[in-house]
Design a protein around this motif. Structure first.
Motif, PDB file in Angstrom:
ATOM      1  N   LEU A 285       0.831  -1.201   0.000  1.00 17.84           N
ATOM      2  CA  LEU A 285       0.000   0.000   0.000  1.00 17.84           C
ATOM      3  C   LEU A 285       0.870   1.258   0.000  1.00 17.84           C
ATOM      4  CD1 LEU A 285      -2.717  -0.885   2.689  1.00 17.84           C
ATOM      5  CD2 LEU A 285      -2.972  -0.913   0.206  1.00 17.84           C
ATOM      6  N   PRO A 286       0.397   2.342  -0.614  1.00 22.24           N
ATOM      7  CA  PRO A 286       1.117   3.619  -0.502  1.00 22.24           C
ATOM      8  C   PRO A 286       1.136   4.077   0.957  1.00 22.24           C
ATOM      9  CG  PRO A 286      -0.513   3.683  -2.272  1.00 22.24           C
ATOM     10  CD  PRO A 286      -0.767   2.434  -1.497  1.00 22.24           C
ATOM     11  N   ILE A 287       2.080   4.949   1.308  1.00 23.39           N
ATOM     12  CA  ILE A 287       2.150   5.436   2.685  1.00 23.39           C
ATOM     13  C   ILE A 287       0.916   6.273   3.007  1.00 23.39           C
ATOM     14  CG2 ILE A 287       4.663   5.405   2.680  1.00 23.39           C
ATOM     15  CD1 ILE A 287       4.627   8.429   2.333  1.00 23.39           C
ATOM     16  N   ASN A 288       0.610   6.369   4.297  1.00 23.23           N
ATOM     17  CA  ASN A 288      -0.529   7.155   4.792  1.00 23.23           C
ATOM     18  C   ASN A 288      -1.856   6.680   4.202  1.00 23.23           C
ATOM     19  OD1 ASN A 288       1.236   8.882   6.276  1.00 23.23           O
ATOM     20  ND2 ASN A 288       1.615  10.074   4.413  1.00 23.23           N
ATOM     21  N   THR A 289      -2.062   5.369   4.165  1.00 24.39           N
ATOM     22  CA  THR A 289      -3.345   4.811   3.712  1.00 24.39           C
ATOM     23  C   THR A 289      -3.873   3.831   4.745  1.00 24.39           C
ATOM     24  OG1 THR A 289      -2.269   2.999   2.505  1.00 24.39           O
ATOM     25  CG2 THR A 289      -2.737   5.013   1.270  1.00 24.39           C
ATOM     26  N   GLU A 290      -5.196   3.679   4.791  1.00 21.95           N
ATOM     27  CA  GLU A 290      -5.817   2.731   5.701  1.00 21.95           C
ATOM     28  C   GLU A 290      -7.212   2.366   5.215  1.00 21.95           C
ATOM     29  OE1 GLU A 290      -6.527   4.317   9.578  1.00 21.95           O
ATOM     30  OE2 GLU A 290      -7.404   6.189   8.850  1.00 21.95           O
TER      31      GLU A 290
ATOM     32  N   ALA B   2      -6.550   7.235   1.461  1.00 17.10           N
ATOM     33  CA  ALA B   2      -5.166   7.707   1.391  1.00 17.10           C
ATOM     34  C   ALA B   2      -5.117   9.168   1.818  1.00 17.10           C
ATOM     35  CB  ALA B   2      -4.615   7.544  -0.025  1.00 17.10           C
ATOM     36  N   TYR B   3      -4.095   9.518   2.606  1.00 14.58           N
ATOM     37  CA  TYR B   3      -3.923  10.883   3.098  1.00 14.58           C
ATOM     38  C   TYR B   3      -2.575  11.431   2.611  1.00 14.58           C
ATOM     39  CZ  TYR B   3      -7.638   9.511   6.359  1.00 14.58           C
ATOM     40  OH  TYR B   3      -8.806   9.058   6.905  1.00 14.58           O
TER      41      TYR B   3
ATOM     42  N   GLU C  49       3.160  11.757  -3.490  1.00 14.25           N
ATOM     43  CA  GLU C  49       2.335  10.757  -2.809  1.00 14.25           C
ATOM     44  C   GLU C  49       0.990  10.592  -3.518  1.00 14.25           C
ATOM     45  OE1 GLU C  49       2.057  11.428   1.392  1.00 14.25           O
ATOM     46  OE2 GLU C  49       4.231  11.432   1.662  1.00 14.25           O
ATOM     47  N   CYS C  50       0.467  11.674  -4.081  1.00 14.87           N
ATOM     48  CA  CYS C  50      -0.759  11.573  -4.882  1.00 14.87           C
ATOM     49  C   CYS C  50      -0.514  10.690  -6.104  1.00 14.87           C
ATOM     50  CB  CYS C  50      -1.215  12.961  -5.332  1.00 14.87           C
ATOM     51  SG  CYS C  50      -1.876  14.012  -4.034  1.00 14.87           S
ATOM     52  N   ILE C  51       0.621  10.895  -6.743  1.00 19.79           N
ATOM     53  CA  ILE C  51       0.958  10.108  -7.936  1.00 19.79           C
ATOM     54  C   ILE C  51       1.111   8.627  -7.578  1.00 19.79           C
ATOM     55  CG2 ILE C  51       2.725   9.740  -9.699  1.00 19.79           C
ATOM     56  CD1 ILE C  51       3.208  12.757  -9.681  1.00 19.79           C
ATOM     57  N   SER C  52       1.692   8.337  -6.417  1.00 20.30           N
ATOM     58  CA  SER C  52       1.859   6.941  -6.011  1.00 20.30           C
ATOM     59  C   SER C  52       0.512   6.269  -5.768  1.00 20.30           C
ATOM     60  CB  SER C  52       2.730   6.853  -4.757  1.00 20.30           C
ATOM     61  OG  SER C  52       2.059   7.343  -3.612  1.00 20.30           O
TER      62      SER C  52
ATOM     63  N   ILE D 144     -10.252   6.287  -1.700  1.00 20.34           N
ATOM     64  CA  ILE D 144     -10.613   7.688  -1.464  1.00 20.34           C
ATOM     65  C   ILE D 144      -9.323   8.457  -1.222  1.00 20.34           C
ATOM     66  CG2 ILE D 144     -11.722   9.326   0.101  1.00 20.34           C
ATOM     67  CD1 ILE D 144     -13.894   7.265   0.575  1.00 20.34           C
ATOM     68  N   LEU D 145      -9.100   9.484  -2.016  1.00 20.29           N
ATOM     69  CA  LEU D 145      -7.903  10.320  -1.875  1.00 20.29           C
ATOM     70  C   LEU D 145      -8.283  11.541  -1.045  1.00 20.29           C
ATOM     71  CD1 LEU D 145      -4.920  10.413  -2.836  1.00 20.29           C
ATOM     72  CD2 LEU D 145      -5.692  11.936  -4.652  1.00 20.29           C
TER      73      LEU D 145
END
Length: 245
Positions: free
Chosen positions: A1-6, A24-25, A31-34, A66-67
């Motif tokens: 998973l990308p960082i800052n996600t749950e 994702a936060y 980080e948005c691109i990831s 959800i971004l």
């Protein structure tokens, strides 16, 4: 998973129902691109979200991504002489007022909540109690940067009118707003003079609003939805203008 996600349960402002989604936060553009790359790789859709104050349920995305852009909340530049401010999408109306009103500037088209984010305000093209004089929020926008599904960043301004008009009010369907330039409005002071008037029916309400609109900046009518007969539309009309200081 990308960082800052749950994975977590999410709901709209009205809390009519909730759905489970991967939230994702991001803190940065990279980080948005990831998150975009992860979503494409796993065949998942993305729903951008600002402060989460939407009455409807368009910010839910069951079992998808959800971004949440609320943590991208920096004021990047503020020119107190021209009233031009550049912000990230998670900056809230309250953040701008706290900064700009010190120099007698305001941001028109503020909805009924100071915690609404600027990215969300663009995506929903919100309006405020000054809609009759200032119009909708898109009128305050000079340009913004849009992150596309291909990971490219586009600068969208009024010169690209067809794109500008499609994205303002487009609820995030065409891309992710990552930076915004706004034109604020000069005011004589950060204070307003408010008048409240009881009205007996809808005719009296409409007549009063028509009489005061040219000398007012804000205008609002609260209506008793249960009144009938000659009292149909009775309520309270309030109007206001900036105090001269």
């Amino acid at each position: 998973l990308p960082i800052n996600t749950e994975w977590t349960d999410v709901h709209g402002w009205a809390e009519t129902h909730k759905e489970r989604a991967l939230v994702a936060y991001p803190l940065t553009l990279d980080e948005c691109i990831s998150v975009i790359e992860f979503s494409k790789k796993n065949g998942m859709t993305i729903c951008p979200r600002g402060g989460g104050f939407t009455f409807g349920d368009m910010i839910l995305n069951c079992d998808q991504v959800i971004l949440d852009l609320s943590r991208m909340n920096k004021v990047l530049n503020w020119d107190k002489e021209s009233g031009i401010i550049v912000v990230q999408p998670g900056v809230r109306f309250s953040n701008i007022f706290e900064l700009a009103m010190l120099n007698n500037w305001t941001l028109p088209s503020c909805p009924g909540g100071l915690s609404v984010t600027i990215g969300g305000a663009i995506s929903n093209n919100v309006h405020g109690k000054d809609a009759f004089s200032s119009g909708v929020f898109g009128n305050q926008v000079i340009e913004f940067k849009l992150l596309t599904a291909e990971g490219k960043t586009l600068i969208i301004s009024r010169e690209t009118e067809y794109l500008f008009q499609s994205i303002v009010g487009g609820i995030g369907l065409l891309g992710i707003i990552v930076e915004i330039k706004l034109q604020l409005k000069k005011i004589p002071s950060p204070f307003v003079e408010i008048v409240y008037v009881n009205v007996r029916n809808i005719e009296e309400s409409l007549e009063l609003m028509d009489n005061v609109k040219d000398d007012s900046v804000f205008l609002l009518s609260w209506v008793d939805a249960f009144a009938t007969g000659n009292s149909l539309g009775r309520g309270i009309v309030s109007y206001a203008r900036w105090h001269d200081g």
